[in-house]
Structures are given as structure tokens and as C-alpha cells.
Design an enzyme around this catalytic site. Sequence first.
Site: not given
Length: 385
Positions: A319, A276, A261
Site C-alpha cells: 500500500k 483506511h 473497502h
Amino acid sequence: MKVIALLTLCVTLFCQGYSNSLDSCQGRCGYGTDNNFSCQCNTSCERFKDCCSDYAEQCKAGATSCKGRCDEKYNSQNKCHCNSKCSRYNNCCSDYTDICDSDAGGGGSVITDADIKAVSEVLYALDSNKATASELIIDPQALVHDSQTSSQRDLSSRPLFRYVDGTLLSRPTYAAFLAVLDNYHRMTGQVEDFSPQQLSEQETFIKEAMSNTELGRELFAFLYTKGVYASENEFLHDLKMMWFGLYSRYNNKMDSSGFEHIFAGEIKGGKVSGFHNWIQFYRLEKRGQLNYYSHSFNGPWTTFPDVMGMQFKWDGYFKQVGSAVIGCSPEFDFALYSLCYITRPGKQCRLSLGGKELIIQTYTWDKTTYGNGKKFIASAFPSTP
């Protein structure tokens, strides 16, 4: 802060490896099907009738300690509880007072915000593998207001990453990190089933990042002196489980993990979820699979690592704000998120990098657990204004 004896201890303990009994769920709860074991420890084993004999005790309702469970949400299946209301209902675990009646984040002596800021400065100084100005050049281009992040307008005609020195990505921790990034299905709902080689790549990355770098050894030394871990073996195994242990984000499929993730990124509900990490951003942008639109935040740092909040599309999936630490080494990214998750699970974690504050927001996965009721990482990322 460094203790010579600890470094000797680290080397000795790492040689013990990641040893598990082949017929026990101890430390394996929620992990994907692994044919190297004689029985399994995830929800699928109930359907296929191949659960280990201690599956129910270890993985379902057997948690009797508050270690790693402080402030968790109430779950009627748990034998005892570790939140602020358990005292009122007289159903706290026996070690609740010792572990949770402080802001220590999971055991041992209290870990204060000042402690976290101090050790984050040490980790920042020890990041010898970070990119230099000659190894990494970025082109931020369009800066947008927070109110514009959802517009899905491509305001940057050029890639974010203008130049990345290839020798940087060939360093051991980078190479180990890149090897793991390739092991995931990005769509939630697709089962993640790892080969022995892929499982080995996970352990190689943890070894390279945490045991083979001074930065990683410093993080362990800090947590060891605070009583969070009794040995490096315990530390490394817990990292493996909290980061790589599988759980379900969609349709009861074992389709996700903290590592996937946060670092690789996922697609859920028609949009990008997580994601990230600057290295993953760069590799996908270089392949033509990612289109950088704009940024809504650029941190106060004038050298790497820096922090940015970015808008982009990944193969057509948007995003709105993907925040990431830019130009740091994989071990630094991994260490910062681990430090914050271990000491401030489900909370904001205040760090200091070169005298400037960085806030990391962490989230716990509350639906399934591993070990003695410990929680997987759901997410962690730089909190940008």
C-alpha cells in the site's frame, strides 16, 4: 444543537427495526443473496431466475428522484437525470431543482461548508470512546517525502503500534466493529455471501455506533434538521445500504462494499486497495500479517485522534499511501465518513477537528445503485498532502 424531542424520536423509531417486505426490492438493490427473503435483488438473480417482481423497477432503470443522485454520471438506462446537463437536454427528474440546485448533498435545506465544520467539531468533542495517551502508544519512526512513497523500502524496524490497551477494544462499539471485520474475503473477485449471523453483526454495529452513542445520535439530529432524513429508521437503513450493500469490483462478482473497502481493505490487481482504518491495521500488525514501512504524513493533532499516511505491506501486498484517522472510536470514523459521503458525495469534504482542518475525499460507486437510484460508497479517506 441537541433537541430532546429528537432523542425520544430516535429511540421510538429504532424500535421499529429494519423492516422490509420479503418479496420486494425496495431498499435492497445490489445487496447480497439473503435466504431470509423469498426473492433476491442483485445481478445474480437474473441468472438464477429468483428476482423479486419489482427488481427491474426498483434496481435497474426505475429511479425517478434525484435524492442521492446529484451530479451523477449520465446513464442512458435511467428514466431521468440529475446532473448539470439535464436542463439543457430537458431530461431532469422532476425534483432536480429542489434537491440538486444547491450544495446540499442530497435533499432538504442547503448544507454549507460552515455547517459541516461546525457539526464535525461537535462530533469530535463527543468522541468519548477515543483512545487516550495511556491507552494507545504509536511509534511512527521513518518519515518519507511524497516522492519516496512508492519505493517499497522498509525503513521502520519496529511496529507502528507499540501498545494498545485491550480494554479499549472490548468496549461495545469496538467489539461490534471487530465482529464485522472478520466477515470478508480480501481478494476482489471472490463473492461475499453473508450468513444470517453476519448480517446481524452488520446491524448490531450500526445500532451500537449510531443509536447507542451520543455521537451517532448527534449526526442523525443534524441530518434530520437539514431535511436529509425524515426519521431515524430511514437514516439507519440508508447507512446499512450505502455501507454494506454489495457491488462488483472485479469480474461481475458481488465482491465488495464500502465498509469492506474502507475499513477492512481489499487486494486488487496485486496491491492493497482501500484500507483506511487504524484498528484493522493494529490487529493485522499484531498477528504478524502486516509490516509497517514508513509514513509520509502525520497530522497537526497532538492527541488522539490524529491522522497519518502510511506505507506498508499486507501479506506481501503493498500500500503506497494508506491514510487513516488514528486513535478514534469506530463510531467517530463511521460518522465522519458518513457525514461527508451524505453531504458531499464524490467530492472533498472539509471538516474541523479541534480547530484544525481535515479534508475527507469521498467517491461514489456509479455502476450500480440501491433504492431509488442512490449510490453505494466506493471510497472515503483522509486526504493527506
